[in-house]
Scaffold this motif. Structure first.
Motif, PDB file in Angstrom:
ATOM      1  N   THR A   1      41.689  42.735  43.951  1.00 26.98           N
ATOM      2  CA  THR A   1      42.177  41.357  44.008  1.00 26.98           C
ATOM      3  C   THR A   1      42.480  40.879  42.590  1.00 26.98           C
ATOM      4  N   ILE A   2      42.996  39.670  42.488  1.00 27.18           N
ATOM      5  CA  ILE A   2      43.291  39.103  41.172  1.00 27.18           C
ATOM      6  C   ILE A   2      42.020  38.999  40.329  1.00 27.18           C
ATOM      7  N   THR A   3      40.917  38.627  40.968  1.00 25.62           N
ATOM      8  CA  THR A   3      39.655  38.472  40.227  1.00 25.62           C
ATOM      9  C   THR A   3      38.856  39.769  40.143  1.00 25.62           C
ATOM     10  N   GLN A   4      39.130  40.730  41.052  1.00 24.22           N
ATOM     11  CA  GLN A   4      38.454  42.030  41.031  1.00 24.22           C
ATOM     12  C   GLN A   4      39.517  43.139  41.070  1.00 24.22           C
ATOM     13  N   PRO A   5      40.318  43.262  40.013  1.00 26.90           N
ATOM     14  CA  PRO A   5      41.463  44.179  40.058  1.00 26.90           C
ATOM     15  C   PRO A   5      41.098  45.657  39.979  1.00 26.90           C
ATOM     16  N   GLN A   6      39.829  45.981  39.668  1.00 21.67           N
ATOM     17  CA  GLN A   6      39.443  47.382  39.505  1.00 21.67           C
ATOM     18  C   GLN A   6      38.901  48.013  40.788  1.00 21.67           C
ATOM     19  N   ALA A   7      38.796  47.242  41.865  1.00 18.58           N
ATOM     20  CA  ALA A   7      38.239  47.777  43.110  1.00 18.58           C
ATOM     21  C   ALA A   7      39.186  48.811  43.717  1.00 18.58           C
ATOM     22  N   LEU A   8      38.615  49.918  44.188  1.00 17.91           N
ATOM     23  CA  LEU A   8      39.410  50.995  44.779  1.00 17.91           C
ATOM     24  C   LEU A   8      39.677  50.724  46.256  1.00 17.91           C
ATOM     25  N   SER A   9      40.791  51.237  46.732  1.00 21.46           N
ATOM     26  CA  SER A   9      41.129  51.117  48.146  1.00 21.46           C
ATOM     27  C   SER A   9      40.254  52.037  48.983  1.00 21.46           C
ATOM     28  N   GLU A  10      40.183  51.730  50.281  1.00 18.91           N
ATOM     29  CA  GLU A  10      39.373  52.514  51.211  1.00 18.91           C
ATOM     30  C   GLU A  10      40.231  53.002  52.374  1.00 18.91           C
ATOM     31  N   GLY A  11      39.737  54.034  53.057  1.00 17.83           N
ATOM     32  CA  GLY A  11      40.396  54.516  54.266  1.00 17.83           C
ATOM     33  C   GLY A  11      41.196  55.791  54.091  1.00 17.83           C
TER      34      GLY A  11
END
Length: 605
Positions: free
Chosen positions: A566-576
């Motif tokens: 997200t804009i505030t958590q841009p480092q989160a990896l995608s799942e699935g």
């Protein structure tokens, strides 16, 4: 004799002559005896041939000649059949192979035999119990897929071979690896060779050299031959990079001279010969903004000469967007080469809702024969420099700054990503910085640009980006309209840091525009991330699951695939994303790298 002639290949002799391996061996022994008698007529069949152009060919009258090993051979194949005949006069060995398998791997094994090496056949992998979406836009189908080496060799309802590796896909989707037609991930790829933010999206190939900036092809090839990545790369040649080489960093704020344009043309031609896919421009950026149409068209003509392509961050995405689109259409029409609009958008508030008119503009061009397409990322935020907020480059004009904060971006939602003059501002919105400075949003914008310019002037050796902003500037409805256009493919325009698009663009297409608010069917979404990407780049052997294509593939759960950045958590990896293969090698599984690095630099020729 039964006549089995089937005229499906234009050959009139096949199907009327039957031979066994023993028959062919007797025939081979017969000509060997004649050859040893030094029959002059027969000798011509086993001698290299001088062609009409004076070049020497190692194909005699009916045999491929390996003069090093004194070996004569010939192969043949037809539908579902392959044969190989080879004689090594030095070792006096002859091998005849007839097989009902069209894969020529057996001939490689014969060469190993002749060279006294251990004979090794490539192992295959069968991925079974999957729903295949092949990247063409066709509906999914149940089936299996077989990989051998770096290629797909078979698809359908397949049974495993004895000793073959079998992967149970557990009724998940198997699709071509996603292709990112506009990527900036290469900036930190060398220190992130596992490319987890890329692979966790299902991306197997990235296209770099974007927005007018690129590296020399020789440099790319050398770097990634020494440090192999887990993903594939291909590159365009940047217009701005060509300008910098010919004009110098301080000489870009003008049109180029005829001599400088000629130098750019020569440099581009050299890069195209080395495998560049075309020329990219970033005409909204200062490095390309001052070029005129003639300069750009001259370079596009070189790309057309090599059947390459033109990709452009167009001259305006706001106040002059219609004219900027006319410019790229004109280039495509005049030069007759495929042209692509990078990250298509409308970044001016008063023009929101005009996407249907722009689509009409593009469709009219296509109806006239212009091969124009676009790519898009699924976010209403862009990432660029503060300077693009002044379309007329009038940074000292208070009215221009007021126009920017009212029309070109939302200062209360737009975040400063980089700011070398004062790193305390990083992560804050323009409105928050304005509050700290006790000034208006417009005044703050002007001051930030001025501070960045002064920093650049006082620090000529500074190597990093001085400033950068993530700007809120587009409407969701326009995004949907552009995404729905049949000739728009998906891209990320992202890197390893910064905008969340670099870690979530491709999964977001499925989670948001297929599953949550249905705009696309899953096969259409996959097509826009694979087959259409390959078509718009000019890739012919990737992007579609088909026998003979490279085995770049992604296995995923369509009900669980989800972007997390997200804009505030841009480092989160995608799942699935469950598993990813690049060139037939599993590189990502269950959220982790397999520490395999089969990626290559793909060249156009």
């Amino acid at each position: 004799m039964q006549n089995d002639l089937y005229r499906i290949d234009g050959v009139f002799g096949d199907g009327n002559l039957y031979s066994s391996a023993n028959d062919l061996l007797k025939w081979t022994e017969a000509w060997k005896r004649e050859f040893l008698k030094a029959n002059n007529n027969l000798m011509e069949a086993f001698q290299p041939t001088v062609l009409n152009n004076g070049k020497l060919s190692n194909y005699g009258f009916g045999f491929q000649i390996d003069t090093l090993n004194i070996q004569y051979s010939h192969t043949g194949s037809w539908v579902g059949f392959y044969n190989y005949m080879a004689t090594n006069l030095k070792s006096k060995e002859t091998i005849i192979l007839l097989t009902n398998n069209s894969n020529p791997s057996a001939s490689r094994a014969i060469q190993q035999w002749f060279n006294h090496k251990t004979v090794e056949f490539q192992k295959s992998t069968l991925i079974t119990n999957v729903r295949i979406i092949d990247g063409t836009g066709l509906p999914e189908r149940k089936g299996s897929l077989r990989i051998k080496g770096n290629k797909i060799v078979e698809m359908g309802l397949l049974n495993p071979y004895i000793g073959e590796e079998v992967i149970d896909g557990q009724d998940n989707i198997l699709a071509p690896g996603f292709i990112d037609t506009h990527s900036h991930h290469e900036g930190r790829l060398e220190e992130n060779l596992e490319a987890i933010p890329v692979l966790s999206q299902g991306i197997t190939t990235i296209c770099i050299g974007q927005d007018g900036f690129s590296q020399p092809m020789d440099s790319l090839k050398s770097r990634y031959a020494q440090h192999k990545p887990a993903i594939n790369l291909l590159s365009y040649t940047g217009h701005a990079s060509l300008r910098i080489k010919q004009m110098g960093l301080r000489g870009l704020f003008r049109t180029a001279s005829d001599k400088e344009v000629e130098g750019m043309k020569m440099d581009l031609e050299n890069e195209l010969k080395k495998g560049s896919f075309g020329i990219s421009t970033g005409l909204e950026y200062e490095e390309g903004f001052f070029s005129n149409k003639n300069e750009v068209i001259s370079l596009a003509q070189i790309a057309a000469k090599y059947k390459a392509r033109y990709m452009s961050h167009i001259r305006s995405e706001d106040i002059q967007i219609e004219n900027a689109i006319d410019e790229i259409i004109h280039i495509g029409a005049q030069v007759n080469l495929p042209v692509q609009i990078s990250h298509i958008k409308i970044a001016q508030k008063s023009k929101w809702g005009n996407a249907p008119q722009i689509i009409q503009q593009l469709q009219a061009a296509r109806q006239k024969g212009v091969k124009i397409s676009a790519d898009i990322y699924p976010y209403t935020y862009w990432q660029s420099t503060l300077r693009v907020l002044f379309p007329n480059r009038d940074y000292d004009n208070p009215a221009a700054a007021e126009f920017a904060v009212n029309q070109l971006f939302d200062p209360s939602e737009s975040i400063l990503l980089r700011f070398a003059p004062n790193k305390d501002y990083v992560g804050k919105t323009i409105s928050q910085i304005a509050e700290l400075r006790k000034s208006t949003d417009a005044e703050t914008l002007q001051r930030l640009v001025a501070d960045a310019s002064l920093f650049e002037e006082n620090n000529p050796d500074y190597s990093g980006s001085i400033e950068g902003i993530m700007g809120k500037a587009m409407s969701e409805e326009d995004l949907k309209t552009f995404l729905s256009w049949p000739f728009t493919n998906v891209c990320s325009d992202g890197g390893f840091t910064g905008h969340p698009r670099g870690r979530g663009a491709f999964p977001k297409i499925i989670s948001n525009y297929v599953r949550n608010q249905p705009l696309l069917t899953l096969p259409t979404a996959i097509y826009k991330m694979t087959g259409l990407c390959a078509e718009n780049l000019g890739l012919t052997d990737r992007g579609i699951l088909a026998s003979g294509n490279f085995a770049d593939m992604v296995l995923f759960n369509p009900a669980k695939i989800q972007d997390k950045a997200t804009i505030t958590q841009p480092q989160a990896l995608s799942e699935g994303i469950l598993q990813v293969w690049v060139n037939g090698i599993s590189v990502y599984k269950d959220g982790k790298s397999t520490h395999q690095y089969p990626g290559i630099v793909i060249t156009r020729n």
